[in-house]
Enzyme design. Structure first.
Site, short mmCIF file in Angstrom:
data_model
loop_
_atom_site.label_atom_id
_atom_site.label_comp_id
_atom_site.label_asym_id
_atom_site.label_seq_id
_atom_site.Cartn_x
_atom_site.Cartn_y
_atom_site.Cartn_z
N TYR A 1 23.18 13.31 75.43
CA TYR A 1 23.58 13.93 74.04
C TYR A 1 22.87 13.81 73.32
CZ TYR A 1 26.51 14.33 69.63
OH TYR A 1 26.87 14.77 68.89
N THR B 1 36.75 20.91 75.36
CA THR B 1 36.95 20.01 74.52
C THR B 1 38.05 20.36 73.41
OG1 THR B 1 35.12 19.30 74.40
CG2 THR B 1 34.91 17.96 75.72
N GLY B 2 38.02 21.01 73.18
CA GLY B 2 38.97 21.88 71.55
C GLY B 2 39.70 22.46 72.46
N LYS C 1 20.27 17.31 72.07
CA LYS C 1 20.39 17.04 70.00
C LYS C 1 19.04 17.23 69.52
CE LYS C 1 25.25 17.82 69.12
NZ LYS C 1 25.43 18.94 68.55
#
Ligand code: UDP
Length: 315
Positions: A145, A35-36, A149
């Protein structure tokens, strides 16, 4: 310092690269470009204190030289991204955090993990202090997600307690600014692009749900302060880094229409599953420990972000 940034070609990662280089540090940027984007760091290529490694941090990380700090920012981070990449999101939160903190332990380096307000889930208290344990649906679509995390936070605390690694956990709230991806589905980028194109702004649900938006420059300042803060007992526990200026999604839609001068209207669409109804950081801890609070007014931050997307659309 020599600082390794995982996810260094992403939105926050690339701004961290910029700021740390400006401060005179040496930066190694690791990113698998899922995604970068190299567009975010192309201006740094050739810089004598910058190195880029295309690497998936769920795999072993080898760095030959001394490392003073590791900042772990690799992860899909927008709801659209982690819904499309659920397994990658779980893997980078679990395996990627393991490899990154393993590197920090091996190098005797500081470690800062990019955590999230999503650890609070759909919160039952507002604002959210770090002491709140959260209200997360582990098997819902967002769980990939949130739980990744939360696992990562547990891992970081275990490495701190068991191995004495000098760790930091930043709980990052909604952040916006230049280099957000145009199509990652987040509210600020979606609304700005829709307004600039004269399309209807897609308001999910009633639009009465709230968020609190921090301009990227303020966010980066808070993150670097947290990394550099002296080693005290308190500093290892999570710290909220966000802007407490809470507003509804409809408020932000109106603001963006006003600032772009657009004639766009709203269209109401279905609310995504488990979309938090309220969100506001309690930043007492960041204020006390880091002497940090956000400085940029939403209008000013939005103007810079609108200018960025205008240029992108003209490319
Ligand atoms: N949202 C919206 N329209 C959009 C994109 C998002 O109304 O085109 C809403 C979304 O449902 C949520 C809020 O805006 O309530 C923030 O969404 P975002 O995806 O930016 O991040 P989140 O805070 O949910 O992680």
């Amino acid at each position: 310092m020599h600082i390794v940034i995982t996810g260094g070609a992403g939105f926050l990662g690339s701004h961290l690269c910029d700021s740390l280089l400006e401060m005179g540090h040496e930066v190694s940027c690791l990113d698998n470009l899922l995604t970068g984007s190299v567009d975010n760091i192309s201006h740094l290529m050739g810089h004598e204190r910058f190195r880029f490694y295309k690497h998936d941090v769920t795999e072993f990380i080898y760095i030959g030289s001394q490392v003073d700090a590791v900042m772990h920012f690799a992860s899909p981070a927008s709801p659209r991204d982690y819904l499309e990449l659920p397994i990658e999101t779980l893997k980078v939160g679990a395996l990627g955090t393991h490899k990154s903190i393993g590197l920090a332990k091996h190098k005797n380096a500081r470690f800062l993990m990019a955590s999230t307000s999503e650890t609070y889930g759909d919160p039952l208290v507002n604002p959210q202090p770090e002491s709140y344990w959260g209200n997360v649906n582990p098997i819902g679509l967002r769980g990939v997600y949130d739980e990744a995390k939360r696992f990562a936070e547990a891992l970081v605390m275990a490495y701190h307690r068991t191995h004495g690694v000098n760790t930091r956990i930043a709980r990052i709230f909604n952040t916006y600014g230049p280099r957000m991806r145009a199509h990652d589905g987040r509210v600020v980028s979606n609304f700005i692009i829709q307004a600039l194109k004269g399309e209807s702004l897609t308001v999910y649900g009633s639009g009465k749900q709230t968020r609190s938006f921090c301009y990227v420059e303020d966010e980066i300042d808070g993150l670097i302060r947290l990394l550099m803060a002296p080693d005290t007992d308190d500093i290892h526990l999570p710290v909220n880094i966000g802007n407490p200026d809470e507003m509804t999604v409809l408020d932000i839609a109106r603001k963006i229409i006003e600032l772009t001068g657009s004639s766009s209207k709203f269209v109401f669409e279905k609310l995504p599953q488990d979309d938090p109804k309220i969100r506001q950081p309690d930043i007492t801890k960041a204020k006390t420990l880091l002497n940090w609070s956000p400085k940029t007014h939403m209008e000013e931050g939005l103007r810079c972000t609108i200018a960025y997307f205008k240029e992108k659309l003209n490319d």
